[in-house]
Write a protein that holds these residues in place. Structure first.
Motif: not given
Length: 485
Positions: A128-146
């Protein structure tokens, strides 16, 4: 008697950040409601905080490992993961934090002073936070940092008002035992005291602390004997008291020569922290001379002979016997007066505030250098590129394409081109090495394909919907759709 520990090595590990969630809102009659994956929570940090009630590093000696709590992963319906709890470790006033190379990282003086020993990892962003004009429905998320993980050395420099200086078996421990409630080990052989002893002394309503540290011998400033372990605990003492054994039978020793030998070592020693808290070098601290063991007749006669010579140096002189409890009241009142004068001239240090230093505007975000182990390869270094690598799901083509866009916008591709990188060159970022393919368009120019895919990546190990459907037909013994056509 509780054990005194003044130097330990600890291993601190902050909590990991929670992974972001990749989710699409589903509701009746709304098959594609948009991305609603929440962000992962940040990992808990590990912090050292000065606590006036803690006087030793004993707890770290038995429990040297400290770990923060991990952040929780994000969930669908825009629910963010919980943040991990910070781990707060109380340390004594006067603790110095060093890395394994001996570099001083922090000097913790003043109640409430805080040092972040290990920073918690950031939580990954949900789709939801990665959605943009180019990617309206991203099929991925970012991993948490160590979370940050490292070894630290904690070194305690006793914060005492009066430090007792003397040769081994001069009677320092005996003096602490009669002036305060401390019960140090006392024996009739040299170097009985192998660790500092702290005592609290009360005099006419005034309260001050007194420290008995291991005995000093010539060459201690260069590390001889207990050497630096002795002198380190005198760096923050406001008053230094020479405890002189007037009853010693060793040849070549007398009160004046003992004081001169001690003064030579104090003058030669240089604290690790220059002008520690405004006290100056040890040679500049106020002095007092304590002539001990005058209950012995020969010692009393020797004290009579040297008292005037010592007084000429401008230092107060006290004649006492720790065993017979002679002269203790006068000594206590004299030390209390000197400590009061010091406190009036040096207010108690306040807790140090954290200093935030903004990054320079022209500071480079990354650097690119040739790889010394791979011919034609390059290594990209920088906090942001390495963090992005750790956050990427490399099993998801869309996530890899998003990483390529971020690196391109940062200028990594332009830097590689200027250094003469050829297509297919091995580029290493963090712990990942991949083949560089230049001229990849940015996200705004990429045609939208299925979730989790990227048209720029011509290789995909995932099985598409058409292939899965064809495999089901074959398992059921149905004819191939291509044959039917």
């Amino acid at each position: 008697m509780s054990r005194f520990v003044d130097r330990v090595t600890i291993h601190v590990a902050a909590g990991n950040g929670g992974h972001g969630c990749s989710s699409v809102h589903r509701e009746k009659f709304k098959p594609l409601g948009g991305p609603d994956g929440g962000n992962g929570g940040n990992g808990g940090s590990v912090r050292l905080v000065v606590d006036p009630q803690v006087h030793t590093l004993l707890d770290f000696h038995f429990r040297p490992h400290a770990r923060g709590t991990n952040g929780k992963p994000g969930m669908g319906d825009n629910r963010d993961g919980a943040t991990g709890d910070d781990l707060v470790l109380p340390v004594p006033d006067g603790t110095v934090v060093l890395d394994t190379d001996g570099t001083i990282l922090a000097d913790l003086v003043g109640a409430g002073t805080v040092f972040e020993a290990a920073q918690g990892g950031r939580g990954g962003l949900g789709n939801a936070s990665l959605a943009s004009k180019a990617r309206k429905a991203p099929g991925f998320a970012l991993l948490g940092e160590q979370g940050q993980e490292r070894d630290l050395v904690l070194e305690l420099k006793s914060v005492a008002d009066v430090g007792l200086v003397g040769f081994p078996s001069a009677g320092k421990s005996s003096l602490v035992s009669v002036l305060s409630s401390a019960k140090p080990k006392i024996a009739d052989y040299p170097f009985t005291t192998l660790q500092p002893n702290l005592g609290v002394v009360q005099s006419a309503g005034d309260v001050f602390t007194i420290a008995d540290v291991p005995g000093l011998i010539p060459g201690a400033s260069a590390g001889r004997g207990l050497g630096l372990d002795f002198l380190r605990h005198l760096e923050r003492c406001a008053v230094l008291a020479h405890v002189v054994d007037c009853a010693t039978l060793e040849p070549g020793r007398d009160p004046v020569s003992d004081i001169d030998a001690l003064e030579a070592e104090l003058a030669a020693y240089r604290p690790a922290l220059d002008a520690d808290h405004g006290l100056g070098d040890l040679a500049e601290r106020p002095r007092v001379v304590i002539l001990n063991k005058i209950d012995v007749p020969d010692a009393a006669e020797l004290a009579d002979l040297v008292e005037s010579d010592i007084a000429e140096r401008g230092w107060p002189v006290f004649r006492i016997s720790a065993v017979a409890h002679t002269g203790l009241k006068e000594l206590t009142n004299g030390l209390a007066s000197m400590v009061a004068d010091y406190r009036a001239a040096h207010p108690k240090p306040a807790a140090r505030r954290a200093v935030i230093r903004p990054k320079a505007v022209d500071e480079s975000e990354f650097s690119v250098i040739p790889d010394p182990e791979i011919e034609g390869g390059f290594i990209v270094r920088g906090a942001r590129p390495e963090r992005w690598i750790a956050q990427t799901q490399f099993g998801n083509d869309e996530a890899v394409g998003y990483l390529a866009d971020r690196l391109n916008r940062l200028g990594v591709e332009d830097a590689l081109t200027k250094l003469g990188a050829q297509p297919g060159a091995a580029v290493t970022i963090g712990d990942m090495t991949f083949d560089w393919e230049p001229t990849t368009p940015t996200g705004d120019e990429v045609p939208i394909t299925g979730r989790g895919t990227d048209i720029r990546l011509d290789r995909s190990d995932r099985v598409g919907a058409a292939e899965r459907k064809q495999a089901r037909r074959l398992r059921r013994g149905l004819p191939d759709e291509a044959d039917d056509a």
